[in-house]
Design an enzyme around this catalytic site. Structure first.
Site, mmCIF file in Angstrom:
data_model
loop_
_atom_site.group_PDB
_atom_site.id
_atom_site.type_symbol
_atom_site.label_atom_id
_atom_site.label_comp_id
_atom_site.label_asym_id
_atom_site.label_seq_id
_atom_site.Cartn_x
_atom_site.Cartn_y
_atom_site.Cartn_z
ATOM 1 N N LYS A 161 -10.393 44.749 -65.127
ATOM 2 C CA LYS A 161 -9.784 43.472 -64.789
ATOM 3 C C LYS A 161 -10.414 42.938 -63.505
ATOM 4 C CE LYS A 161 -6.501 43.095 -68.002
ATOM 5 N NZ LYS A 161 -6.342 41.933 -68.885
ATOM 6 N N ASP A 189 -12.739 41.620 -67.974
ATOM 7 C CA ASP A 189 -11.752 40.605 -68.334
ATOM 8 C C ASP A 189 -11.363 39.838 -67.077
ATOM 9 O OD1 ASP A 189 -9.798 39.029 -69.362
ATOM 10 O OD2 ASP A 189 -8.456 40.645 -69.973
ATOM 11 N N GLU A 217 -14.630 38.847 -71.089
ATOM 12 C CA GLU A 217 -13.479 38.226 -71.738
ATOM 13 C C GLU A 217 -12.918 37.089 -70.887
ATOM 14 O OE1 GLU A 217 -9.178 39.816 -73.470
ATOM 15 O OE2 GLU A 217 -10.772 41.247 -72.991
ATOM 16 N N ASP A 242 -10.081 34.611 -75.299
ATOM 17 C CA ASP A 242 -8.759 35.244 -75.421
ATOM 18 C C ASP A 242 -7.679 34.172 -75.308
ATOM 19 O OD1 ASP A 242 -6.444 36.734 -75.368
ATOM 20 O OD2 ASP A 242 -6.939 37.860 -73.568
ATOM 21 N N LYS A 266 -4.377 38.530 -80.467
ATOM 22 C CA LYS A 266 -3.147 39.186 -80.013
ATOM 23 C C LYS A 266 -1.982 38.636 -80.832
ATOM 24 C CE LYS A 266 -4.754 39.997 -75.281
ATOM 25 N NZ LYS A 266 -4.666 39.557 -73.860
#
Length: 343
Positions: A161, A189, A217, A242, A266
């Site tokens: 992250k 991400d 991402e 995403d 998701k």
């Protein structure tokens, strides 16, 4: 076989450690559990966790959608007409994708219990799946330590992250790569945290240093599709959408417009299993591979995501570690190293 009842309860589950991204810090989740009851007593279970900064939903809004329009529109329906029931769930209210996902999961579960199949078998596949391990945003030293621990625990793919501070992101990457084997694969991400030109500058730097980055991402804001395309067009590393991809319409737009190389599906964004399968198939028809991911959720909904991943051949990447962050909960998944099994 008619649907007799739809029951809703919420449980608070603490995390073993804070989960930090460029968007939020999470210390516990509010897990909204849905139980569908058929007239013969057969049940199905689903769940959702609110993520204000992504879906715009709270625990209260998820509960309200479930006990209101969703419940009102599924009670008395025939579970053997599953596709019609699922369509009703998607059409009974606007938005509320996490609430719809919870109901969709429970309905699939009830139907499969009724006919004697696992959800993945019903969906048409049972391939083996694994998960990466997430290293959340923190100090350079803490992220370096967490990455090292994840590798020592057996994970070969780490999801890092980043996005809250570009200068720190450079230091974080260097520190992590100094303590993990060269065979480790990294996924970055940014959670919408970079500006387009900043993202290009950073990614090009990582490329020049030959960092083992599989993909990046959501480097920019979800609404900034021009910025997303700018990044994709100016770097070599694959770019994954995403937060920019909720629906089938979003997937078509981003793929046909050349905005992304990959898509992260998701259930909480798209509204459940049925919609996730559609997105994966749309992407497959265009030659775009997908990842299955999750918010910070319980094993109930992550197990549903795992079943989608096991079934669809175009879901080639897996990010299913969320239950490993939870302190206590009923588990529907078994983790053996980085491999994930549905139980």
């Amino acid at each position: 076989m008619l649907i007799k009842e739809l029951l809703v309860r919420t449980e608070i589950i603490p995390l073993t450690k804070p989960f930090k991204t460029a968007l939020r810090v999470v210390e516990q989740i509010e897990n909204v559990v849905v139980e569908v009851v058929l007239e013969d007593g057969t049940t199905g279970i689903g769940a959702a966790a609110p993520t204000f900064v992504i879906t715009g939903e709270s625990r209260e809004s998820i509960e309200a959608a479930l006990v209101g329009p969703i419940r009102n529109n599924v009670i008395g329906k025939d579970i053997t007409q599953l596709n019609d029931v699922l369509k009703t769930v998607q059409e009974c209210c606007v938005g509320n994708t996490s609430a719809k996902a919870a109901a969709d999961i429970a309905l699939h579960n009830a139907y499969c219990h009724h006919v004697g199949l696992s959800v993945s078998s019903y969906l048409g596949g049972q391939k083996k799946i694994s998960t990466c391990m997430t290293v959340s945003v923190d100090t350079v030293e803490k992220m370096q330590e967490e990455a090292k621990k994840a590798v020592e625990a057996g994970y070969s793919v780490l999801k890092i992250k980043v996005g809250d501070n570009a200068e720190l992101d450079v230091k974080r990457m260097a520190a992590i790569l100094s303590v993990v084997p060269k065979t480790i694969t990294l996924r970055l991400d940014a959670n919408q945290g970079w500006k387009p030109k900043e993202a290009v500058k950073l990614i090009r730097r990582f490329e020049e240093l030959e960092y083992p980055i599989e993909f990046i991402e959501q480097p920019v804001k979800a609404w900034d599709l021009d910025g997303l395309k700018y990044v994709r067009d100016h770097v070599s590393t694959p770019i994954m959408g995403d937060e920019s991809v909720f629906s089938t319409k979003d997937a078509v737009k981003l793929i046909e417009g050349g905005y992304v190389d990959l898509i992260n599906i998701k259930l909480m964004k798209c509204g459940g299993i049925a919609e996730a399968m559609k997105i994966a198939s749309i992407a497959e028809s265009k030659g775009v591979a997908c990842m299955i991911g999750s918010m910070m959720e319980s094993s109930i909904s992550v197990a549903a995501a795992a079943q989608v991943a096991a079934a669809h051949p175009n879901i080639r990447y897996f990010d299913l570690d969320a239950p490993l962050w939870l302190a206590v909960e009923p588990t529907h998944l078994k983790y053996v190293g980085e491999m994930v099994e549905i139980i």
